[in-house]
Enzyme design. Structure first.
Site, PDB file in Angstrom:
ATOM      1  N   GLU A   1       0.834  -1.210   0.000  1.00 37.83           N
ATOM      2  CA  GLU A   1       0.000   0.000   0.000  1.00 37.83           C
ATOM      3  C   GLU A   1       0.869   1.260   0.000  1.00 37.83           C
ATOM      4  OE1 GLU A   1      -3.053  -0.241  -0.603  1.00 37.83           O
ATOM      5  OE2 GLU A   1      -3.199  -2.406  -0.310  1.00 37.83           O
TER       6      GLU A   1
ATOM      7  N   ASP B   1       3.251  -4.452  -5.828  1.00 36.30           N
ATOM      8  CA  ASP B   1       3.736  -5.758  -5.364  1.00 36.30           C
ATOM      9  C   ASP B   1       5.248  -5.841  -5.483  1.00 36.30           C
ATOM     10  OD1 ASP B   1       1.360  -6.854  -4.543  1.00 36.30           O
ATOM     11  OD2 ASP B   1       1.058  -8.110  -6.311  1.00 36.30           O
TER      12      ASP B   1
END
Length: 408
Positions: free
Chosen positions: A272, A355
């Protein structure tokens, strides 16, 4: 015209529904490719046979519900136009635009509420949702109120601009949209989100320090981590960073906090934080503004053409007639759907980058894989969805792709 509408709607929808069933039930292969069988991305390595069957069954029903109900909103708006109900609503609202918007929004909300309820029942039956009916209705009423309020404001501004400039209203509307969307991103974490859930500071001081160290090392201006009480709604796991400026918030779902190990939580939070570091929030805003520019221009071009051909049948006097609102909403919905695969592709790319950032920062692919496995298990996520579903619905890479990337 009304009989033709009913006949062709029935024929086209029946054909469409049969095509959807054929695609999802017969043609789609839910299995993973043979070269990755036995790897961490193969559900048989981390899920029991019963769990795999349940997840696949839930995914199939969920995809069916989405595709089969996709055209419903278009049919509602088209039906309102064909049967002259757009004009009747205008009279019922005494020609007052705010009241007209409220009636129209309320009608669509009531007609589509059963679809939302079917989605709720499906999630409850597979233990993904745990939300009580009262909370579900409360959230829907809040969304209806906010959506209707924003639609009233948008309609008042739009029709005012149309009266001021028949040739440039779309451009002026877009120029006003820029500060509005920016302001909305700023206030959402502190004014909108708390209407739905309660937010508290993370009570685990050690974990908060670890997350804030990640954030500080990445240049994220945050001094606390928030936990949102999603466990009263769902068993699924998630986290997010949203807002801009001094309203930026790092938020963990309490379900994530309870279900993952600390290293797995840190990977999720690094992902995030990666969105902030890579400026995905601002890029997303620019993407929405670019899409809105194109969409408003197309709306400006299409409205006169359609009203020239069907305006008399729809009992709409012109673009500036408030009875044209269902047509505007219909076109906006269709244009949004057409642009959806592009938006989803851009989003998947951003999520893949996040990611990769999290894997680089944490250096812990095992934590990433463990987190993905638990997200699949708790959220009953489809590991390898059909291609059409991926392009239409998936703003993230599929779980199969994410786990495979972590393994590599």
């Amino acid at each position: 015209m009304r009989k033709k509408f009913l006949m062709w709607s029935a024929i086209i929808y029946t054909t469409y529904a049969l095509g959807v069933l054929l695609y999802l039930v017969v043609l789609s292969d839910p299995g993973v490719p043979g070269d990755v069988q036995g790897s961490a991305s193969d559900p048989s390595t981390f899920l029991k046979a019963g769990e795999r069957e349940e997840i696949q069954e839930y995914a199939t029903y969920r995809h069916l519900l989405y595709l089969l109900t996709l055209p419903v909103e278009w049919l509602i708006y088209t039906g309102l136009l064909v049967f002259g109900l757009a004009r009747a609503l205008k009279k019922a609202a005494l020609y007052k635009l705010p009241l007209y918007v409220f009636f129209l929004s309320g009608l669509v909300w009531v007609l589509t509420l059963p679809i939302s309820y079917m989605g709720r029942r499906l999630s409850l039956s597979y233990d993904v949702s745990v939300e009580p009916l009262s909370k579900w209705l409360q959230d829907h009423l809040i969304s209806f109120s906010l959506d209707t309020l924003m639609m009233i404001i948008a309609a008042l501004v739009l029709y005012r601009l149309i009266r001021i400039s028949a040739e440039r209203w779309w451009l002026y509307a877009w120029l006003l949209l820029v500060p509005f969307l920016t302001f909305f991103m700023y206030i959402q974490p502190v004014l909108i989100d708390p209407l739905y859930n309660e937010f508290d500071r993370l009570s685990d001081a050690q974990l908060e320090d670890s997350i804030l160290s990640l954030a500080d090392g990445s240049g994220v201006p945050a001094d606390r981590v928030y936990v949102v009480d999603k466990s009263e709604e769902t068993n699924a796991l998630n986290a997010y960073v949203n807002g801009i400026g001094d309203n930026l918030r790092i938020v963990l779902w309490d379900t994530t906090l309870r279900s993952l190990e600390e290293e797995e939580v840190l990977f999720i939070m690094a992902h995030e934080i990666g969105h902030y570091v890579k400026n995905h929030l601002l890029k997303s805003l620019f993407g929405v503004l670019a899409g809105s520019f194109v969409g408003l221009y197309l709306l400006y071009r299409l409205l006169p053409v359609i009203l020239h051909r069907f305006g008399r049948a729809f009992r709409i006097k012109g673009v500036g007639d408030i009875a044209s609102l269902p047509l505007i909403l219909l076109l906006v919905s269709i244009l949004s759907f057409v642009a959806q695969p592009v938006g989803m592709a851009v989003s998947r790319q951003a999520e893949q980058t996040a990611d990769e950032y999290a894997l680089e920062v944490t250096g812990n692919p095992d934590a990433a894989i463990g987190a993905f496995h638990e997200m699949i298990r708790h959220g009953k996520s489809d590991v390898h969805p059909p291609t059409l579903i991926k392009y239409l619905r998936y703003g993230h890479p599929t779980m199969f792709e994410r786990i495979k990337k972590a393994e590599e």
